[in-house]
Write an enzyme that holds these catalytic residues in place. Structure first.
Site, PDB file in Angstrom:
ATOM      1  N   ARG A  50      -3.699  -6.553   6.129  1.00  0.00           N
ATOM      2  CA  ARG A  50      -4.018  -6.831   4.797  1.00  0.00           C
ATOM      3  C   ARG A  50      -3.387  -5.664   3.997  1.00  0.00           C
ATOM      4  NH1 ARG A  50      -7.698  -5.756   0.894  1.00  0.00           N
ATOM      5  NH2 ARG A  50      -7.808  -7.233  -0.923  1.00  0.00           N
TER       6      ARG A  50
ATOM      7  N   LYS B  84      -7.147   2.950   2.135  1.00  0.00           N
ATOM      8  CA  LYS B  84      -8.757   2.971   2.205  1.00  0.00           C
ATOM      9  C   LYS B  84      -9.082   4.558   2.284  1.00  0.00           C
ATOM     10  CE  LYS B  84     -10.052  -1.390   2.869  1.00  0.00           C
ATOM     11  NZ  LYS B  84     -10.776  -2.475   3.600  1.00  0.00           N
TER      12      LYS B  84
END
Ligand SMILES: Nc1nc2[nH]c(S[C@@H](C(=O)O)c3ccccc3)nc2c(=O)[nH]1
Length: 259
Positions: free
Chosen positions: A238, A204
């Site tokens: 995840r 991210k």
């Protein structure tokens, strides 16, 4: 939890055989590398992504779920916010719902209740097109706890037992770098609801901001953050890079066992 994005290849839209086959192979490879859940998403939550129709999303995910299920009984989550996609995916063999809108979109709460499967409720401030324009909280942990309490109550009202709920702070979904760091540092504060915590940090933009690295250079940052998330109470991480993360978590678990 290994990430499996089913986005159209450059030649054809969803549903081409090669795309389905390569997605199934990728899922099986992640399972071999240590993933215990495969998270399948047919629509990117990228801010400027074109919206995908329900039928298109179903056409993308169902053949892949069937293909994986034909070869493996690994747990499969469907990353969608659309009620009809949830239904089609679960009927095709997926095991639970992963909804970045926390069952707030039309019909999704009742659909999840009728399907009777576990659901991951993720926090997002605003929506993908606006969420990163000046995200603001008076107290990010408190506000997320209020959100989780409210969504859990909504679920219990339609008969989704708390034991079927996973909570996720939604790293990067309407959060500044500072918000993301605070949420990771204080992840244990979400344990008060009595639900497992899922953390999605992999590749991210917070690592872009922290390390000045492009998305394909964020492996070390992502693995480091996944380990920290588990150390701070996450039950599920995840990730895109399953093998590397699995190794880091093996080291972590071995040291934990030696305490
Ligand atoms: N539960 C749960 N589901 C998730 N789906 C995603 S999509 C995200 C990404 O970077 O993978 C993303 C965001 C924006 C554009 C593309 C991809 N992130 C999570 C998460 O953090 N938690």
């Amino acid at each position: 939890m290994g990430v499996l994005n089913i986005t159209p290849d450059s030649f054809s839209d969803g549903g081409s055989f090669t795309q389905i086959e390569s997605a199934v192979q990728h899922a099986l490879k992640m399972a071999e590398q240590g993933a215990t859940i495969i998270d399948i998403g047919g629509e990117s939550t990228r801010p400027n992504a074109l919206p995908v129709s329900t039928d298109e999303e179903i056409q993308r995910v169902v053949p892949v779920i069937e293909g994986i299920r034909h070869k493996s009984d690994i747990a499969i989550s469907i990353d969608t916010s659309k009620a009809d996609v949830m239904k089609a995916a679960i009927e095709a063999g997926a095991d639970f719902i992963n909804d970045v809108y926390a069952l707030q979109r039309t019909g999704s709460l009742d659909m999840a209740a009728s399907l009777g499967v576990p659901v991951c409720l993720m926090h997002m401030q605003a929506d993908p097109t606006t969420m990163q324009d000046q995200p603001h909280y008076l107290n990010v942990v408190e506000e997320l706890n209020d959100f989780f309490a409210q969504r859990i109550a909504a679920c219990e009202q339609v008969g989704i037992a708390k034991g079927k709920i996973i909570l996720d702070p939604g790293f990067g979904f309407g959060k500044t770098l500072q918000h993301n760091l605070t949420l990771l540092a204080k992840l244990k504060e979400f344990e008060s609801h009595g639900c497992p915590i899922l953390a999605g940090l992999s590749r991210k933009s917070m690592f872009g901001q922290l390390l000045d690295k492009k998305v394909d250079e964020r492996l070390i940052g992502s693995v480091s953050a996944a380990l920290l998330a588990v150390a701070n109470g996450a039950s599920i991480v995840r990730v895109h890079d399953v093998a590397e993360t699995a190794d880091a978590l093996k080291v972590y678990m071995a040291v934990q066992a030696a305490k």
